[in-house]
Design an enzyme around this catalytic site. Structure first.
Site, PDB file in Angstrom:
ATOM      1  N   GLY A 111       0.845  -1.185   0.000  1.00  0.00           N
ATOM      2  CA  GLY A 111       0.000   0.000   0.000  1.00  0.00           C
ATOM      3  C   GLY A 111       0.878   1.231   0.000  1.00  0.00           C
ATOM      4  CD  GLN A 166       3.220   5.756   2.726  1.00  0.00           C
ATOM      5  OE1 GLN A 166       2.232   5.273   2.189  1.00  0.00           O
ATOM      6  NE2 GLN A 166       4.141   5.027   3.351  1.00  0.00           N
ATOM      7  CB  CYS A 193       4.744   2.168   7.661  1.00  0.00           C
ATOM      8  SG  CYS A 193       4.336   3.685   6.791  1.00  0.00           S
ATOM      9  CG  LEU A 194       6.518   1.032   1.744  1.00  0.00           C
ATOM     10  CD1 LEU A 194       5.979   1.351   0.360  1.00  0.00           C
ATOM     11  CD2 LEU A 194       7.615  -0.015   1.671  1.00  0.00           C
ATOM     12  CG  HIS A 215      -1.185   1.340   7.040  1.00  0.00           C
ATOM     13  ND1 HIS A 215      -0.384   0.888   8.065  1.00  0.00           N
ATOM     14  CD2 HIS A 215      -0.387   2.091   6.243  1.00  0.00           C
ATOM     15  CE1 HIS A 215       0.852   1.349   7.880  1.00  0.00           C
ATOM     16  NE2 HIS A 215       0.870   2.080   6.773  1.00  0.00           N
ATOM     17  CD  GLU A 216      -1.220   2.696   2.513  1.00  0.00           C
ATOM     18  OE1 GLU A 216      -0.754   3.868   2.436  1.00  0.00           O
ATOM     19  OE2 GLU A 216      -0.518   1.726   2.847  1.00  0.00           O
ATOM     20  CG  HIS A 265       0.120   6.900   5.371  1.00  0.00           C
ATOM     21  ND1 HIS A 265       1.238   7.383   6.015  1.00  0.00           N
ATOM     22  CD2 HIS A 265       0.331   5.570   5.239  1.00  0.00           C
ATOM     23  CE1 HIS A 265       2.074   6.408   6.264  1.00  0.00           C
ATOM     24  NE2 HIS A 265       1.547   5.279   5.806  1.00  0.00           N
TER      25      HIS A 265
END
Length: 171
Positions: free
Chosen positions: A46, A51, A94-95, A136-137, A140
């Site tokens: 994701g 990000q 998470c990236l 989660h996204e 963000h």
């Protein structure tokens, strides 16, 4: 296609509320494709526009394993309409917070309203890993990170470690 660098904590863009997408055009579709390419390259399952430093309400997702057929989903202006009472615990990463994972409890099922690639309104009932990823996204897009669900002590330790790493890389 462009592979974007992924923004990591403590960058302040990750804490900002992202702006709504006003219209879908060729430039935005190119960004969607670039975000998918960036997510697959990372590799991740994701990615939210903030990000990559773009403060817009755009997310891409695909939980397919490397050898499985790709199942990408793009959402513009996603909004959770319903959450199940049933909860699910998942080991999230998470990236934007590399090498950190934690068990996070979230609703197991959600109903999401969003605009698709063409700008058409859609709704989706998601469960399991899809429900976890979309929550989660969307977090963000609202300036929330998965570490915000941890104790203050754990969260502060992670942020301190990442800040220290960034300083060391800058030298």
């Amino acid at each position: 296609m462009t592979i974007y660098p992924i923004i990591t904590i403590p960058d302040p863009v990750l804490r900002k509320q992202a702006a709504a997408v006003e219209r879908v055009d060729a430039e935005l579709r190119r960004l969607m494709d670039d975000m998918l390419a960036t997510m697959y390259d990372a590799p991740g399952i994701g990615l939210a526009a903030p990000q990559i430093g773009v403060s817009r309400r755009l997310i891409v997702m695909d939980p397919a394993k490397e050898d499985a057929p790709k199942t990408p989903l793009v959402m513009l202006n996603p909004e959770i309409l319903e959450r199940s009472d049933e909860l699910r615990v998942h080991e999230e990463g998470c990236l934007s917070i590399p090498e950190v994972t934690a068990e996070i409890e979230r609703p197991a099922k959600v109903k999401v309203a969003f605009l698709d690639r063409q700008g058409k309104p859609q709704e989706a009932d998601l469960e399991g890993i899809w429900a976890t990823i979309v929550q989660h996204e969307i977090d963000h897009l609202n300036g929330v990170l998965f570490i915000d669900y941890l104790s203050r002590l754990k969260r502060d330790m992670i942020v301190k470690k990442m800040t220290k790493q960034k300083r060391a890389e800058a030298l």
